[in-house]
Design an enzyme around this catalytic site. Structure first.
Site, PDB file in Angstrom:
ATOM      1  N   ASP A  24       0.791  -1.250   0.000  1.00 55.83           N
ATOM      2  CA  ASP A  24       0.000   0.000   0.000  1.00 55.83           C
ATOM      3  C   ASP A  24       0.822   1.298   0.000  1.00 55.83           C
ATOM      4  O   ASP A  24       0.470   2.262   0.706  1.00 55.83           O
ATOM      5  CB  ASP A  24      -0.953   0.017   1.203  1.00 55.83           C
ATOM      6  CG  ASP A  24      -1.917  -1.157   1.220  1.00 55.83           C
ATOM      7  OD1 ASP A  24      -1.879  -1.977   0.300  1.00 55.83           O
ATOM      8  OD2 ASP A  24      -2.706  -1.259   2.188  1.00 55.83           O
ATOM      9  N   GLU A  72      -4.620  -0.847  -1.238  1.00 59.50           N
ATOM     10  CA  GLU A  72      -5.922  -0.900  -0.556  1.00 59.50           C
ATOM     11  C   GLU A  72      -6.885  -0.044  -1.366  1.00 59.50           C
ATOM     12  O   GLU A  72      -6.672   1.163  -1.508  1.00 59.50           O
ATOM     13  CB  GLU A  72      -5.813  -0.383   0.883  1.00 59.50           C
ATOM     14  CG  GLU A  72      -7.160  -0.463   1.611  1.00 59.50           C
ATOM     15  CD  GLU A  72      -7.072  -0.068   3.085  1.00 59.50           C
ATOM     16  OE1 GLU A  72      -5.965   0.081   3.620  1.00 59.50           O
ATOM     17  OE2 GLU A  72      -8.145   0.106   3.695  1.00 59.50           O
ATOM     18  N   LYS A 129      -6.736  -4.807  -2.966  1.00 58.29           N
ATOM     19  CA  LYS A 129      -7.346  -5.503  -1.817  1.00 58.29           C
ATOM     20  C   LYS A 129      -8.344  -4.591  -1.108  1.00 58.29           C
ATOM     21  O   LYS A 129      -8.035  -3.431  -0.816  1.00 58.29           O
ATOM     22  CB  LYS A 129      -6.237  -5.960  -0.849  1.00 58.29           C
ATOM     23  CG  LYS A 129      -5.393  -4.841  -0.241  1.00 58.29           C
ATOM     24  CD  LYS A 129      -4.319  -5.444   0.642  1.00 58.29           C
ATOM     25  CE  LYS A 129      -3.512  -4.406   1.385  1.00 58.29           C
ATOM     26  NZ  LYS A 129      -4.265  -3.569   2.323  1.00 58.29           N
ATOM     27  N   VAL A 157       3.274   0.280   4.136  1.00 56.01           N
ATOM     28  CA  VAL A 157       2.547   0.971   5.203  1.00 56.01           C
ATOM     29  C   VAL A 157       1.132   0.418   5.345  1.00 56.01           C
ATOM     30  O   VAL A 157       0.593  -0.142   4.405  1.00 56.01           O
ATOM     31  CB  VAL A 157       2.483   2.480   4.908  1.00 56.01           C
ATOM     32  CG1 VAL A 157       3.875   3.068   4.878  1.00 56.01           C
ATOM     33  CG2 VAL A 157       1.738   2.809   3.616  1.00 56.01           C
ATOM     34  N   CYS A 162      -2.009  -2.555   7.746  1.00 60.09           N
ATOM     35  CA  CYS A 162      -2.026  -3.490   6.605  1.00 60.09           C
ATOM     36  C   CYS A 162      -0.798  -4.386   6.542  1.00 60.09           C
ATOM     37  O   CYS A 162      -0.884  -5.535   6.093  1.00 60.09           O
ATOM     38  CB  CYS A 162      -2.215  -2.708   5.319  1.00 60.09           C
ATOM     39  SG  CYS A 162      -3.888  -2.020   5.217  1.00 60.09           S
TER      40      CYS A 162
HETATM   41  C1  C5J Z   1      -2.998   0.619   5.579  1.00 61.98           C
HETATM   42  C2  C5J Z   1      -4.650   1.882   6.774  1.00 61.98           C
HETATM   43  N1  C5J Z   1      -2.537   0.425   4.337  1.00 61.98           N
HETATM   44  N2  C5J Z   1      -3.804   2.239   7.729  1.00 61.98           N
HETATM   45  N3  C5J Z   1      -4.231   1.177   5.693  1.00 61.98           N
HETATM   46  O1  C5J Z   1      -2.328   0.357   6.539  1.00 61.98           O
HETATM   47  O2  C5J Z   1      -5.817   2.209   6.832  1.00 61.98           O
END
Ligand code: C5J
Length: 222
Positions: A24, A72, A129, A157, A162
């Site tokens: 992500d 995401e 995803k 991240v 995630c």
């Molecule tokens: C991810 C989030 N990628 N923190 N998403 O960690 O909402």
């Protein structure tokens, strides 16, 4: 057996079964006006890891090893977005709302894209995803099985959301997981530190953690 210097003990690496998974690294988490910022976070923490993520990706590419990217995001009609996710909290912009970089976390929108410095190369797998974990409602399991991948190096991240969720999903499915410490970040430094500690506690109960330099040295000499 080759080993990568890691915590809590050396990672027994099989280069023929190893892939990098970059979680992500999207504009929506790293740039002002995106989802991360709409939740009130300091997104500059995320952009700071870009050089380390980049050299990890480059090292895998140079070694001819697979690089998998995740994003995401949700379908434009929001059919894969549970109301419980969309309606949570009080962000300035919710998932699906129109923001300065297009609709927040919607497939194909400019803000949903991976940061240009880390853009996937031709032929690299991109997993879209709808959840925090990359195995939920995606083709990731099939992609890994088809390629004979059994070990995953993690970057991206956020560390405790995630990245950690996907590491736990992978660990439960029998993958050996190694988190690249400088190539992951959280909006909350204490959450990153806690995640690293809990992953490698109790004899690597979720997985290992290692420095980017040690991972690169191993794959360069493979
Ligand atoms: C991810 C989030 N990628 N923190 N998403 O960690 O909402």
């Amino acid at each position: 057996m080759a080993k990568i210097k890691a915590e809590p003990f050396a990672f027994p690496v099989r280069h023929d079964q190893l892939a990098l998974i970059v979680i992500d690294m999207q504009r929506d988490f790293a740039e002002p006006g995106g989802f991360g910022a709409s939740l009130g976070n300091d997104v500059s923490r995320i952009t700071r890891i870009v050089p380390d993520v980049k050299r990890l990706i480059q090292g895998f590419r140079n070694a001819g090893l697979p690089v998998i990217h995740t994003m995401e995001c949700h379908k434009p009609d929001l059919s894969d977005l549970p109301p419980a996710k969309r309606d949570r909290g009080s962000p300035i912009l919710r998932i699906g709302d129109e923001g300065p970089m297009g609709r927040i976390l919607i497939s194909g929108e400019p803000g949903t894209a991976i940061l240009p410095e880390l853009a996937p190369a031709e032929g690299e797998v991109i997993i879209e995803k709808p959840g925090k974990g990359a195995f939920y409602n995606t083709e990731l399991s099939e992609v890994l099985q088809q390629r004979g991948i059994k070990q995953l190096v993690f970057a991206g991240v956020t560390t405790e959301v995630c990245v950690q969720t996907t590491m736990r999903e992978a660990n439960d499915r029998g993958y050996q997981c190694l988190l690249a410490e400088e190539a992951t970040e959280s909006y909350f430094p204490e959450f990153k530190a806690a995640t690293i500690a809990m992953i490698r506690a109790q004899g690597a109960i979720v997985g290992w953690t290692a420095h980017v330099d040690d991972i690169l040295e191993s794959i360069t000499n493979a």
